[in-house]
Design an enzyme around this catalytic site. Structure first.
Site, mmCIF file in Angstrom:
data_model
loop_
_atom_site.group_PDB
_atom_site.id
_atom_site.type_symbol
_atom_site.label_atom_id
_atom_site.label_comp_id
_atom_site.label_asym_id
_atom_site.label_seq_id
_atom_site.Cartn_x
_atom_site.Cartn_y
_atom_site.Cartn_z
ATOM 1 N N GLU A 85 0.801 -1.222 0.000
ATOM 2 C CA GLU A 85 0.000 0.000 0.000
ATOM 3 C C GLU A 85 0.834 1.272 0.000
ATOM 4 O O GLU A 85 0.309 2.366 -0.218
ATOM 5 C CB GLU A 85 -0.946 -0.005 1.207
ATOM 6 N N GLU A 116 7.484 -22.105 7.514
ATOM 7 C CA GLU A 116 8.016 -21.200 8.539
ATOM 8 C C GLU A 116 9.076 -21.856 9.422
ATOM 9 O O GLU A 116 9.706 -21.187 10.237
ATOM 10 C CB GLU A 116 6.886 -20.679 9.425
#
Length: 276
Positions: A85, A116
Protein backbone atom coordinates in the site's frame (compact mmCIF):
# COMPACT_ATOMS: atom_id res chain seq x y z
CA UNK A 1 18.27 -25.97 12.54
CA UNK A 2 14.97 -24.89 14.15
CA UNK A 3 14.05 -22.97 17.26
CA UNK A 4 11.42 -24.55 19.50
CA UNK A 5 9.99 -24.07 22.97
CA UNK A 6 7.65 -26.07 25.19
CA UNK A 7 6.63 -23.14 27.38
CA UNK A 8 3.02 -22.05 26.97
CA UNK A 9 3.00 -18.46 25.72
CA UNK A 10 0.35 -15.78 26.08
CA UNK A 11 -0.71 -16.21 22.46
CA UNK A 12 -1.26 -19.95 23.07
CA UNK A 13 -3.00 -19.56 26.44
CA UNK A 14 -6.61 -20.71 26.79
CA UNK A 15 -9.31 -18.23 25.83
CA UNK A 16 -11.15 -16.52 28.67
CA UNK A 17 -14.37 -17.76 27.04
CA UNK A 18 -15.65 -21.33 26.78
CA UNK A 19 -18.47 -23.27 25.10
CA UNK A 20 -18.32 -20.91 22.15
CA UNK A 21 -20.51 -23.13 20.02
CA UNK A 22 -23.34 -22.70 22.53
CA UNK A 23 -23.36 -18.90 22.36
CA UNK A 24 -25.73 -16.83 20.25
CA UNK A 25 -24.36 -14.70 17.41
CA UNK A 26 -24.85 -11.59 19.53
CA UNK A 27 -22.97 -13.12 22.44
CA UNK A 28 -20.10 -14.09 20.15
CA UNK A 29 -19.87 -10.63 18.63
CA UNK A 30 -20.00 -8.83 21.96
CA UNK A 31 -17.35 -11.13 23.42
CA UNK A 32 -15.02 -10.68 20.45
CA UNK A 33 -15.50 -6.92 20.68
CA UNK A 34 -14.75 -7.01 24.41
CA UNK A 35 -11.44 -8.70 23.67
CA UNK A 36 -10.65 -6.28 20.83
CA UNK A 37 -10.84 -3.41 23.34
CA UNK A 38 -7.58 -4.70 24.82
CA UNK A 39 -5.63 -4.07 21.63
CA UNK A 40 -5.37 -0.27 21.78
CA UNK A 41 -3.90 -0.11 25.32
CA UNK A 42 -1.35 -2.76 24.32
CA UNK A 43 -0.29 -0.75 21.28
CA UNK A 44 -0.17 2.43 23.35
CA UNK A 45 2.21 0.77 25.81
CA UNK A 46 4.49 -0.16 22.90
CA UNK A 47 4.79 3.38 21.50
CA UNK A 48 8.24 4.06 23.04
CA UNK A 49 9.55 0.96 21.25
CA UNK A 50 7.79 1.93 18.02
CA UNK A 51 9.23 5.45 18.23
CA UNK A 52 12.76 4.13 18.65
CA UNK A 53 12.40 1.83 15.64
CA UNK A 54 10.92 4.54 13.40
CA UNK A 55 13.69 6.99 14.31
CA UNK A 56 16.40 4.45 13.48
CA UNK A 57 14.78 3.30 10.24
CA UNK A 58 14.23 6.93 9.17
CA UNK A 59 17.91 7.77 9.60
CA UNK A 60 18.75 4.93 7.22
CA UNK A 61 15.94 5.49 4.75
CA UNK A 62 16.82 9.12 4.13
CA UNK A 63 20.24 7.90 3.01
CA UNK A 64 18.73 5.37 0.61
CA UNK A 65 17.94 2.42 2.86
CA UNK A 66 14.95 0.13 2.53
CA UNK A 67 12.56 -1.48 5.00
CA UNK A 68 11.92 -5.21 4.87
CA UNK A 69 9.10 -7.05 6.64
CA UNK A 70 9.44 -10.79 7.28
CA UNK A 71 6.74 -13.10 8.57
CA UNK A 72 4.81 -16.32 8.19
CA UNK A 73 1.07 -16.87 7.90
CA UNK A 74 -1.05 -13.94 9.06
CA UNK A 75 2.01 -11.97 10.15
CA UNK A 76 3.64 -12.35 6.76
CA UNK A 77 0.46 -11.38 4.94
CA UNK A 78 0.07 -8.25 7.05
CA UNK A 79 3.63 -7.20 6.24
CA UNK A 80 3.00 -7.69 2.54
CA UNK A 81 -0.28 -5.78 2.78
CA UNK A 82 1.39 -2.80 4.40
CA UNK A 83 4.30 -2.82 1.96
CA UNK A 84 1.98 -3.06 -1.06
CA UNK A 85 0.00 0.00 0.00
CA UNK A 86 2.98 2.34 0.31
CA UNK A 87 3.63 3.00 -3.43
CA UNK A 88 0.06 4.04 -4.36
CA UNK A 89 -0.44 6.01 -1.14
CA UNK A 90 2.83 7.91 -1.13
CA UNK A 91 4.08 7.71 -4.71
CA UNK A 92 7.30 5.83 -3.95
CA UNK A 93 8.81 2.82 -5.68
CA UNK A 94 7.87 -0.76 -4.87
CA UNK A 95 11.44 -1.36 -3.69
CA UNK A 96 11.32 0.98 -0.68
CA UNK A 97 9.19 -1.15 1.64
CA UNK A 98 9.28 -4.87 0.86
CA UNK A 99 7.27 -7.67 2.46
CA UNK A 100 8.36 -11.31 2.37
CA UNK A 101 6.41 -14.34 3.58
CA UNK A 102 7.51 -17.87 4.40
CA UNK A 103 6.58 -20.06 1.47
CA UNK A 104 6.81 -17.26 -1.11
CA UNK A 105 4.03 -15.42 -2.89
CA UNK A 106 1.81 -18.51 -3.13
CA UNK A 107 1.58 -18.45 0.68
CA UNK A 108 -0.24 -15.11 0.51
CA UNK A 109 -3.45 -16.92 -0.46
CA UNK A 110 -2.85 -20.50 0.64
CA UNK A 111 -0.92 -21.88 3.59
CA UNK A 112 2.37 -23.55 2.69
CA UNK A 113 2.96 -26.33 5.20
CA UNK A 114 6.17 -26.22 7.27
CA UNK A 115 7.51 -23.19 5.36
CA UNK A 116 8.02 -21.20 8.54
CA UNK A 117 10.17 -23.88 10.19
CA UNK A 118 13.30 -23.30 8.06
CA UNK A 119 15.72 -20.89 9.74
CA UNK A 120 17.83 -20.52 6.61
CA UNK A 121 15.14 -19.78 4.02
CA UNK A 122 14.35 -16.15 4.83
CA UNK A 123 17.94 -15.06 4.28
CA UNK A 124 17.97 -16.98 1.00
CA UNK A 125 14.77 -15.16 0.00
CA UNK A 126 16.46 -11.84 0.72
CA UNK A 127 19.75 -12.44 -1.07
CA UNK A 128 18.43 -11.19 -4.41
CA UNK A 129 17.87 -7.76 -2.85
CA UNK A 130 21.60 -7.22 -2.21
CA UNK A 131 21.14 -5.94 1.34
CA UNK A 132 23.27 -3.13 2.74
CA UNK A 133 23.84 -1.62 6.18
CA UNK A 134 21.38 1.13 5.30
CA UNK A 135 18.54 -1.39 5.15
CA UNK A 136 16.30 -2.37 8.07
CA UNK A 137 14.57 -5.69 8.75
CA UNK A 138 11.45 -6.05 10.90
CA UNK A 139 10.33 -9.56 11.77
CA UNK A 140 6.63 -10.03 12.50
CA UNK A 141 5.56 -13.04 14.56
CA UNK A 142 2.80 -13.17 17.14
CA UNK A 143 4.50 -16.05 18.95
CA UNK A 144 7.96 -14.54 18.67
CA UNK A 145 9.44 -17.93 17.89
CA UNK A 146 9.01 -18.40 14.13
CA UNK A 147 12.26 -19.98 12.84
CA UNK A 148 11.93 -18.39 9.36
CA UNK A 149 12.03 -14.95 10.96
CA UNK A 150 14.52 -15.66 13.72
CA UNK A 151 17.10 -17.05 11.32
CA UNK A 152 16.95 -13.95 9.15
CA UNK A 153 17.34 -11.40 11.95
CA UNK A 154 20.21 -13.33 13.47
CA UNK A 155 22.05 -13.29 10.16
CA UNK A 156 21.16 -9.63 9.55
CA UNK A 157 22.69 -8.57 12.85
CA UNK A 158 25.96 -10.27 11.97
CA UNK A 159 25.92 -8.19 8.76
CA UNK A 160 25.41 -4.94 10.69
CA UNK A 161 21.82 -4.46 9.49
CA UNK A 162 19.27 -2.85 11.83
CA UNK A 163 16.71 -5.36 13.09
CA UNK A 164 13.38 -5.00 14.85
CA UNK A 165 10.31 -7.11 15.49
CA UNK A 166 6.62 -6.99 16.27
CA UNK A 167 5.58 -9.74 18.67
CA UNK A 168 2.70 -10.50 21.03
CA UNK A 169 4.54 -12.44 23.71
CA UNK A 170 6.85 -11.04 26.35
CA UNK A 171 10.58 -11.86 26.22
CA UNK A 172 10.31 -14.06 23.13
CA UNK A 173 13.24 -15.62 21.29
CA UNK A 174 12.68 -13.22 18.39
CA UNK A 175 12.68 -10.17 20.65
CA UNK A 176 15.93 -11.34 22.22
CA UNK A 177 17.59 -11.49 18.80
CA UNK A 178 16.79 -8.03 17.41
CA UNK A 179 18.04 -4.54 18.11
CA UNK A 180 14.62 -3.00 18.75
CA UNK A 181 11.76 -5.28 19.83
CA UNK A 182 8.15 -4.10 19.80
CA UNK A 183 5.99 -6.14 22.15
CA UNK A 184 2.21 -5.68 22.02
CA UNK A 185 0.85 -7.94 24.76
CA UNK A 186 -2.83 -8.28 23.93
CA UNK A 187 -3.53 -11.36 26.06
CA UNK A 188 -5.07 -14.73 25.12
CA UNK A 189 -7.08 -14.81 21.92
CA UNK A 190 -10.89 -15.11 21.96
CA UNK A 191 -10.43 -18.31 19.96
CA UNK A 192 -7.51 -20.05 21.65
CA UNK A 193 -4.32 -19.62 19.62
CA UNK A 194 -6.01 -17.77 16.73
CA UNK A 195 -3.50 -14.95 16.37
CA UNK A 196 -5.26 -13.64 13.26
CA UNK A 197 -7.53 -11.92 15.80
CA UNK A 198 -6.17 -9.55 18.49
CA UNK A 199 -2.52 -10.20 17.72
CA UNK A 200 -3.04 -9.59 14.02
CA UNK A 201 -5.03 -6.42 14.73
CA UNK A 202 -2.23 -5.03 16.89
CA UNK A 203 0.33 -5.86 14.20
CA UNK A 204 -1.70 -4.05 11.55
CA UNK A 205 -2.02 -0.96 13.73
CA UNK A 206 1.71 -0.89 14.43
CA UNK A 207 2.62 -1.37 10.78
CA UNK A 208 0.36 1.56 9.91
CA UNK A 209 2.14 3.67 12.51
CA UNK A 210 5.61 2.73 11.31
CA UNK A 211 5.22 3.35 7.59
CA UNK A 212 2.91 6.36 7.83
CA UNK A 213 5.32 8.08 10.21
CA UNK A 214 8.26 7.23 7.96
CA UNK A 215 6.59 8.57 4.82
CA UNK A 216 5.62 11.80 6.59
CA UNK A 217 9.21 12.30 7.80
CA UNK A 218 10.49 11.56 4.30
CA UNK A 219 8.41 14.43 2.92
CA UNK A 220 5.74 12.40 1.14
CA UNK A 221 2.90 14.30 2.86
CA UNK A 222 1.97 18.00 2.88
CA UNK A 223 -0.13 19.24 5.78
CA UNK A 224 -2.37 16.24 6.23
CA UNK A 225 -2.74 15.36 2.55
CA UNK A 226 -1.39 12.48 0.44
CA UNK A 227 0.00 14.82 -2.20
CA UNK A 228 2.13 12.10 -3.80
CA UNK A 229 -0.59 9.47 -4.18
CA UNK A 230 -0.80 7.66 -7.50
CA UNK A 231 -3.84 8.53 -9.63
CA UNK A 232 -5.01 4.95 -10.06
CA UNK A 233 -8.78 5.59 -10.16
CA UNK A 234 -11.37 8.32 -10.57
CA UNK A 235 -11.87 8.69 -6.83
CA UNK A 236 -8.20 9.61 -6.36
CA UNK A 237 -8.24 11.95 -9.35
CA UNK A 238 -11.21 13.74 -7.82
CA UNK A 239 -9.49 13.89 -4.44
CA UNK A 240 -6.32 15.30 -5.99
CA UNK A 241 -8.33 17.86 -7.93
CA UNK A 242 -9.95 19.08 -4.73
CA UNK A 243 -6.55 19.36 -3.06
CA UNK A 244 -5.26 21.60 -5.85
CA UNK A 245 -8.41 23.70 -5.82
CA UNK A 246 -8.03 24.25 -2.08
CA UNK A 247 -4.28 24.86 -2.15
CA UNK A 248 -4.06 27.11 -5.21
CA UNK A 249 -7.57 28.50 -5.55
CA UNK A 250 -8.03 27.19 -9.10
CA UNK A 251 -11.37 26.13 -10.53
CA UNK A 252 -12.10 22.44 -10.98
CA UNK A 253 -11.38 22.32 -14.72
CA UNK A 254 -7.95 23.92 -14.39
CA UNK A 255 -7.05 21.92 -11.28
CA UNK A 256 -7.92 18.60 -12.94
CA UNK A 257 -6.10 19.51 -16.15
CA UNK A 258 -2.91 20.34 -14.23
CA UNK A 259 -3.21 17.20 -12.11
CA UNK A 260 -3.45 14.92 -15.14
CA UNK A 261 -0.65 16.81 -16.85
CA UNK A 262 1.83 16.53 -13.98
CA UNK A 263 0.69 13.22 -12.49
CA UNK A 264 0.46 14.14 -8.80
CA UNK A 265 -0.71 16.92 -6.52
CA UNK A 266 2.82 17.55 -5.32
CA UNK A 267 4.14 17.83 -8.87
CA UNK A 268 1.49 20.47 -9.62
CA UNK A 269 2.34 22.43 -6.47
CA UNK A 270 6.04 22.35 -7.30
CA UNK A 271 5.48 23.41 -10.90
CA UNK A 272 3.19 26.26 -9.94
CA UNK A 273 5.63 27.43 -7.28
CA UNK A 274 8.46 27.55 -9.82
CA UNK A 275 6.35 29.62 -12.22
CA UNK A 276 5.77 32.22 -9.53
Amino acid sequence: MTTTTTTTSTTEADSLYNDLEKKSVKELLLSIHEEDKKVLPAVHNAIPQIEKLVEEVYQRMKKGGRLFYLGAGTSGRLGILDASEIPPTFGVGHDLVIGLIAGGDRAIRKAVEMAEDDEEQAWKDMEKYELSKLDSIVGIAASGRTPYVIGAVKRARTEGILTGCIVNNKDSVLAQNVDIPIEAIVGPEFLTGSTRMKSGTSQKLILNMITTSLMIKLGRVKGNKMVNMQLTNQKLINRGTRMIMTELGYDEVKAKRLLLLHGSVNAVLMAEKEEK
